[in-house]
Design a protein around this motif. Structure first.
Motif, PDB file in Angstrom:
ATOM      1  N   GLN A 153       0.837  -1.207   0.000  1.00 51.03           N
ATOM      2  CA  GLN A 153       0.000   0.000   0.000  1.00 51.03           C
ATOM      3  C   GLN A 153       0.872   1.258   0.000  1.00 51.03           C
ATOM      4  O   GLN A 153       0.619   2.203  -0.745  1.00 51.03           O
ATOM      5  N   LEU A 154       1.895   1.268   0.820  1.00 47.53           N
ATOM      6  CA  LEU A 154       2.796   2.432   0.888  1.00 47.53           C
ATOM      7  C   LEU A 154       3.537   2.619  -0.425  1.00 47.53           C
ATOM      8  O   LEU A 154       3.748   3.747  -0.874  1.00 47.53           O
ATOM      9  N   ALA A 155       3.916   1.529  -1.077  1.00 46.05           N
ATOM     10  CA  ALA A 155       4.608   1.608  -2.372  1.00 46.05           C
ATOM     11  C   ALA A 155       3.665   2.114  -3.461  1.00 46.05           C
ATOM     12  O   ALA A 155       4.035   2.955  -4.285  1.00 46.05           O
ATOM     13  N   GLU A 156       2.418   1.610  -3.463  1.00 46.22           N
ATOM     14  CA  GLU A 156       1.440   2.016  -4.488  1.00 46.22           C
ATOM     15  C   GLU A 156       1.080   3.492  -4.394  1.00 46.22           C
ATOM     16  O   GLU A 156       0.855   4.146  -5.411  1.00 46.22           O
ATOM     17  N   THR A 157       1.024   4.010  -3.184  1.00 41.75           N
ATOM     18  CA  THR A 157       0.664   5.424  -3.007  1.00 41.75           C
ATOM     19  C   THR A 157       1.879   6.339  -3.152  1.00 41.75           C
ATOM     20  O   THR A 157       1.730   7.556  -3.179  1.00 41.75           O
ATOM     21  N   GLY A 158       3.067   5.757  -3.238  1.00 42.97           N
ATOM     22  CA  GLY A 158       4.277   6.566  -3.388  1.00 42.97           C
ATOM     23  C   GLY A 158       4.825   7.087  -2.068  1.00 42.97           C
ATOM     24  O   GLY A 158       5.760   7.873  -2.051  1.00 42.97           O
ATOM     25  N   ALA A 159       4.230   6.662  -0.960  1.00 40.32           N
ATOM     26  CA  ALA A 159       4.697   7.138   0.345  1.00 40.32           C
ATOM     27  C   ALA A 159       6.111   6.628   0.633  1.00 40.32           C
ATOM     28  O   ALA A 159       6.980   7.385   1.035  1.00 40.32           O
ATOM     29  N   ILE A 160       6.317   5.329   0.442  1.00 39.95           N
ATOM     30  CA  ILE A 160       7.645   4.725   0.595  1.00 39.95           C
ATOM     31  C   ILE A 160       7.789   3.721  -0.538  1.00 39.95           C
ATOM     32  O   ILE A 160       7.327   2.588  -0.439  1.00 39.95           O
ATOM     33  N   THR A 161       8.416   4.143  -1.605  1.00 31.53           N
ATOM     34  CA  THR A 161       8.549   3.273  -2.775  1.00 31.53           C
ATOM     35  C   THR A 161       9.627   2.220  -2.545  1.00 31.53           C
ATOM     36  O   THR A 161      10.407   2.297  -1.592  1.00 31.53           O
ATOM     37  N   ASP A 162       9.672   1.257  -3.446  1.00 28.54           N
ATOM     38  CA  ASP A 162      10.634   0.165  -3.331  1.00 28.54           C
ATOM     39  C   ASP A 162      12.078   0.635  -3.533  1.00 28.54           C
ATOM     40  O   ASP A 162      13.013  -0.066  -3.172  1.00 28.54           O
ATOM     41  N   GLU A 163      12.266   1.796  -4.133  1.00 30.73           N
ATOM     42  CA  GLU A 163      13.621   2.302  -4.370  1.00 30.73           C
ATOM     43  C   GLU A 163      14.214   2.994  -3.140  1.00 30.73           C
ATOM     44  O   GLU A 163      15.416   3.190  -3.051  1.00 30.73           O
ATOM     45  N   ILE A 164      13.367   3.363  -2.197  1.00 25.29           N
ATOM     46  CA  ILE A 164      13.834   4.107  -1.027  1.00 25.29           C
ATOM     47  C   ILE A 164      14.459   3.166  -0.011  1.00 25.29           C
ATOM     48  O   ILE A 164      13.817   2.243   0.479  1.00 25.29           O
ATOM     49  N   LYS A 165      15.725   3.422   0.273  1.00 25.26           N
ATOM     50  CA  LYS A 165      16.413   2.661   1.322  1.00 25.26           C
ATOM     51  C   LYS A 165      16.089   3.311   2.660  1.00 25.26           C
ATOM     52  O   LYS A 165      16.149   4.533   2.811  1.00 25.26           O
ATOM     53  N   LEU A 166      15.733   2.504   3.618  1.00 25.04           N
ATOM     54  CA  LEU A 166      15.402   3.020   4.941  1.00 25.04           C
ATOM     55  C   LEU A 166      16.674   3.379   5.703  1.00 25.04           C
ATOM     56  O   LEU A 166      17.733   2.791   5.488  1.00 25.04           O
ATOM     57  N   TYR A 167      16.544   4.354   6.590  1.00 24.40           N
ATOM     58  CA  TYR A 167      17.656   4.689   7.464  1.00 24.40           C
ATOM     59  C   TYR A 167      17.749   3.643   8.568  1.00 24.40           C
ATOM     60  O   TYR A 167      16.773   2.975   8.907  1.00 24.40           O
ATOM     61  N   LEU A 168      18.935   3.518   9.136  1.00 21.34           N
ATOM     62  CA  LEU A 168      19.191   2.526  10.162  1.00 21.34           C
ATOM     63  C   LEU A 168      18.248   2.687  11.355  1.00 21.34           C
ATOM     64  O   LEU A 168      17.694   1.703  11.857  1.00 21.34           O
ATOM     65  N   HIS A 169      18.002   3.921  11.782  1.00 17.24           N
ATOM     66  CA  HIS A 169      17.126   4.125  12.939  1.00 17.24           C
ATOM     67  C   HIS A 169      15.681   3.734  12.623  1.00 17.24           C
ATOM     68  O   HIS A 169      14.941   3.327  13.501  1.00 17.24           O
ATOM     69  N   GLN A 170      15.280   3.829  11.344  1.00 23.31           N
ATOM     70  CA  GLN A 170      13.932   3.409  10.963  1.00 23.31           C
ATOM     71  C   GLN A 170      13.804   1.892  11.049  1.00 23.31           C
ATOM     72  O   GLN A 170      12.809   1.370  11.556  1.00 23.31           O
ATOM     73  N   VAL A 171      14.800   1.185  10.559  1.00 24.94           N
ATOM     74  CA  VAL A 171      14.778  -0.281  10.615  1.00 24.94           C
ATOM     75  C   VAL A 171      14.827  -0.746  12.056  1.00 24.94           C
ATOM     76  O   VAL A 171      14.080  -1.669  12.446  1.00 24.94           O
ATOM     77  N   GLU A 172      15.629  -0.085  12.878  1.00 26.99           N
ATOM     78  CA  GLU A 172      15.709  -0.459  14.297  1.00 26.99           C
ATOM     79  C   GLU A 172      14.363  -0.260  15.003  1.00 26.99           C
ATOM     80  O   GLU A 172      13.990  -1.056  15.846  1.00 26.99           O
ATOM     81  N   SER A 173      13.629   0.791  14.633  1.00 22.46           N
ATOM     82  CA  SER A 173      12.339   1.022  15.276  1.00 22.46           C
ATOM     83  C   SER A 173      11.287   0.016  14.817  1.00 22.46           C
ATOM     84  O   SER A 173      10.391  -0.327  15.554  1.00 22.46           O
ATOM     85  N   ILE A 174      11.427  -0.494  13.597  1.00 27.15           N
ATOM     86  CA  ILE A 174      10.498  -1.517  13.092  1.00 27.15           C
ATOM     87  C   ILE A 174      10.795  -2.856  13.754  1.00 27.15           C
ATOM     88  O   ILE A 174       9.882  -3.589  14.129  1.00 27.15           O
ATOM     89  N   ARG A 175      12.049  -3.132  13.924  1.00 25.47           N
ATOM     90  CA  ARG A 175      12.449  -4.416  14.524  1.00 25.47           C
ATOM     91  C   ARG A 175      12.165  -4.395  16.001  1.00 25.47           C
ATOM     92  O   ARG A 175      11.858  -5.284  16.657  1.00 25.47           O
TER      93      ARG A 175
END
Length: 105
Positions: free
Chosen positions: A83-105
């Protein structure tokens, strides 16, 4: 290169805004004009111009991972990633920052 004197700038901005405000909202009542100017002259959150603050900002490091990759690894909801990719909010080309991945994990 000259540097900006932030404290002086706040004072100047406050004075200019008070002058503008009292001239635009002119009243013949001198006591009212003084009261408004006094209220607007206060610093902090009560005045016309708030206090300035300094906030540290660290450089963000890339995780090298995309949201889709986290979803494929089972660490993020697949439907939400799509859903986020389809709306362009966070596309598949965007690499997440380390702190974002840490907060998801």
């Amino acid at each position: 290169m000259s540097q900006l004197d932030a404290l002086n700038l706040v004072d100047q901005l406050r004075e200019r805004l008070i002058d503008f405000g009292t001239s635009e909202a002119f009243t013949y009542d001198a006591a009212l004009r003084k009261a408004v100017s006094r209220a607007w002259s206060r610093g902090g959150v009560d005045g016309l111009v708030g206090d300035i603050w300094v906030e540290a900002s660290r450089a963000s490091k890339s995780s090298g991972l995309t949201l889709r990759q986290l979803a494929e690894q089972g660490e993020f909801d697949v439907q939400l990633a799509e859903q986020l990719a389809e709306t362009g909010a966070i596309t598949d080309e965007i690499k997440l920052y380390l702190h974002q991945v840490e907060s998801i994990r």
